[in-house]
Motif scaffolding. Sequence first.
Motif, mmCIF file in Angstrom:
data_model
loop_
_atom_site.group_PDB
_atom_site.id
_atom_site.type_symbol
_atom_site.label_atom_id
_atom_site.label_comp_id
_atom_site.label_asym_id
_atom_site.label_seq_id
_atom_site.Cartn_x
_atom_site.Cartn_y
_atom_site.Cartn_z
ATOM 1 N N MET A 173 17.208 -6.306 54.252
ATOM 2 C CA MET A 173 16.702 -4.961 54.556
ATOM 3 C C MET A 173 17.565 -4.282 55.625
ATOM 4 O O MET A 173 17.997 -3.141 55.445
ATOM 5 C CB MET A 173 15.255 -5.060 55.020
ATOM 6 N N SER A 176 21.089 -3.422 54.365
ATOM 7 C CA SER A 176 21.131 -2.424 53.294
ATOM 8 C C SER A 176 21.274 -1.010 53.846
ATOM 9 O O SER A 176 21.749 -0.113 53.148
ATOM 10 C CB SER A 176 19.882 -2.513 52.406
ATOM 11 N N TRP A 180 23.646 3.273 52.802
ATOM 12 C CA TRP A 180 23.301 4.691 52.619
ATOM 13 C C TRP A 180 23.391 5.511 53.902
ATOM 14 O O TRP A 180 23.468 6.741 53.833
ATOM 15 C CB TRP A 180 21.912 4.849 51.969
ATOM 16 N N HIS A 187 18.890 11.538 58.858
ATOM 17 C CA HIS A 187 18.292 10.800 59.972
ATOM 18 C C HIS A 187 19.369 10.265 60.907
ATOM 19 O O HIS A 187 20.421 9.814 60.463
ATOM 20 C CB HIS A 187 17.474 9.615 59.455
ATOM 21 N N LEU A 195 12.502 2.833 62.757
ATOM 22 C CA LEU A 195 11.720 2.581 61.533
ATOM 23 C C LEU A 195 11.966 1.172 61.010
ATOM 24 O O LEU A 195 11.033 0.480 60.578
ATOM 25 C CB LEU A 195 12.096 3.602 60.450
ATOM 26 N N ALA A 199 9.433 -2.066 60.664
ATOM 27 C CA ALA A 199 9.255 -2.705 59.354
ATOM 28 C C ALA A 199 9.518 -4.214 59.444
ATOM 29 O O ALA A 199 8.795 -5.017 58.845
ATOM 30 C CB ALA A 199 10.205 -2.063 58.337
ATOM 31 N N ARG A 202 6.566 -5.997 61.122
ATOM 32 C CA ARG A 202 5.432 -6.108 60.187
ATOM 33 C C ARG A 202 5.717 -7.180 59.135
ATOM 34 O O ARG A 202 4.833 -7.938 58.744
ATOM 35 C CB ARG A 202 5.170 -4.761 59.497
ATOM 36 N N LEU A 203 6.966 -7.233 58.680
ATOM 37 C CA LEU A 203 7.370 -8.237 57.689
ATOM 38 C C LEU A 203 7.127 -9.652 58.212
ATOM 39 O O LEU A 203 6.692 -10.538 57.477
ATOM 40 C CB LEU A 203 8.844 -8.016 57.378
ATOM 41 N N ARG B 161 4.601 7.319 57.900
ATOM 42 C CA ARG B 161 5.980 7.200 58.391
ATOM 43 C C ARG B 161 6.854 7.917 57.372
ATOM 44 O O ARG B 161 6.364 8.397 56.357
ATOM 45 C CB ARG B 161 6.396 5.718 58.466
ATOM 46 N N ASP B 162 8.164 7.957 57.613
ATOM 47 C CA ASP B 162 9.069 8.601 56.656
ATOM 48 C C ASP B 162 9.120 7.761 55.383
ATOM 49 O O ASP B 162 9.694 6.671 55.350
ATOM 50 C CB ASP B 162 10.462 8.728 57.275
ATOM 51 N N VAL B 165 12.742 6.819 53.814
ATOM 52 C CA VAL B 165 13.452 5.741 54.525
ATOM 53 C C VAL B 165 12.761 4.406 54.235
ATOM 54 O O VAL B 165 13.417 3.407 53.927
ATOM 55 C CB VAL B 165 13.525 6.008 56.046
ATOM 56 N N LEU B 166 11.426 4.372 54.281
ATOM 57 C CA LEU B 166 10.698 3.134 53.979
ATOM 58 C C LEU B 166 11.015 2.654 52.563
ATOM 59 O O LEU B 166 11.195 1.462 52.330
ATOM 60 C CB LEU B 166 9.189 3.345 54.104
ATOM 61 N N ARG B 168 13.735 3.170 50.865
ATOM 62 C CA ARG B 168 15.093 2.603 50.849
ATOM 63 C C ARG B 168 15.138 1.224 51.493
ATOM 64 O O ARG B 168 15.864 0.337 51.040
ATOM 65 C CB ARG B 168 16.061 3.541 51.585
ATOM 66 N N LEU B 169 14.364 1.056 52.583
ATOM 67 C CA LEU B 169 14.321 -0.256 53.245
ATOM 68 C C LEU B 169 13.706 -1.289 52.303
ATOM 69 O O LEU B 169 14.214 -2.402 52.151
ATOM 70 C CB LEU B 169 13.497 -0.176 54.531
ATOM 71 N N LEU B 203 5.286 -4.312 54.992
ATOM 72 C CA LEU B 203 6.211 -3.259 55.413
ATOM 73 C C LEU B 203 5.585 -1.872 55.260
ATOM 74 O O LEU B 203 5.760 -0.998 56.113
ATOM 75 C CB LEU B 203 7.470 -3.379 54.559
ATOM 76 N N ALA B 204 4.856 -1.670 54.160
ATOM 77 C CA ALA B 204 4.281 -0.352 53.874
ATOM 78 C C ALA B 204 3.035 -0.066 54.725
ATOM 79 O O ALA B 204 2.754 1.082 55.041
ATOM 80 C CB ALA B 204 3.937 -0.247 52.389
#
Lengths: 205, 205
Positions: A173, A176, A180, A187, A195, A199, A202-203, B161-162, B165-166, B168-169, B203-204
């Motif tokens: 993640m 990656s 982009w 951003h 962000l 993430a 949380r993962l 959140r955005d 971006v989330l 893409r992550l 993550l979400a």
Amino acid sequence: MTVETTRTESPRSKRRMILDAAIDNFGKVGFEHTKWATIADDVGIGQTALYHYFESKVHCLLTIMSTELERSFERTQAVTAEIDDPAEKIRVAVLAAFDVTPREALQARILMSHQDLLVGQRSSVREEDERQRARGLVRDIEHEWAELIRDGMFAGAFERRDELVLSRLLLGMVNSVWRWYRPDGAHTLEEIAQLTAGACVRLAR
Amino acid sequence: MTVETTRTESPRSKRRMILDAAIDNFGKVGFEHTKWATIADDVGIGQTALYHYFESKVHCLLTIMSTELERSFERTQAVTAEIDDPAEKIRVAVLAAFDVTPREALQARILMSHQDLLVGQRSSVREEDERQRARGLVRDIEHEWAELIRDGMFAGAFERRDELVLSRLLLGMVNSVWRWYRPDGAHTLEEIAQLTAGACVRLAR
């Protein structure tokens, strides 16, 4: 294109100047489209001298990759060493992964784009040595992050799961983003870093 | 190497046979090391006939990539359509991303390895058309997953959140698995799918 480093005369810094010139060229016009002669010109040395440091463009590329991997491994060690809270360790390590100079960002992107180069054996000894070094560093980084996650599991902060797979998912993640992210994108790298750090925590939880 | 498909005589299935032969060869020996002539031999056609379908190895590779992207886009739509719960939608969509045939797994890996090909413009019209198609599909997939995440935000299941971006992550994490997953590795694809699906839901949230 000129090299944006302070030039000194030691052989070590000439090697660094070549790497920097290669990063700038590979990052901007791509590895395939970069001519070896351009790098020699940028650094102000002849092609024979250039071959003394790197026997091929691929050898130089592999060195850029292993250098970036080593930088990343050491940075994570450094920023997490003094922190106790497992979630904070992850957060700080991810933020540090994005706290880079423009050239380091290019280097990270080059690493992502050429990961396939690490898969197949090279016929040249020096290329193969550098490839093995890079592969070893990839494994070291996976285990470094797996350890951050495992420490959190033992401390009861994270649920117990396969920490090596989680480490690879987390790194997949984080890395990656370099595919982009563009400096002129929607951003800032700081926003993306925040962000992504959230993430990743949380993962792991 | 032989093509493992049922052969029929329609022009459409010949195209499919060429793609399958190319996937098998690119996946096993790599794009660079695959000879165009080998693909023609595998399918049992001459090189002139092969050129009727694909004007170059790159054109064929780009078609493999856009075909895989389209398959992935449609699969996510199909498996999430009947589900209401936002977290369950994400979980099911991630599991579906790993519920693939061995050839689809190769195709996903080829897509990951050659993503860079989507960046630079092609001079050939047919290659450029296929590249644009693939790029469009990458954007469609990013927005498809962003929508799954946004629906969960509106429903109050996920924090705001955005979402792009989330997305893409999340996709970066899911796709990164194809870099290291091997059928003979330490984990089955089913185990990896479960771990990744859990990670994506966290993550979400």
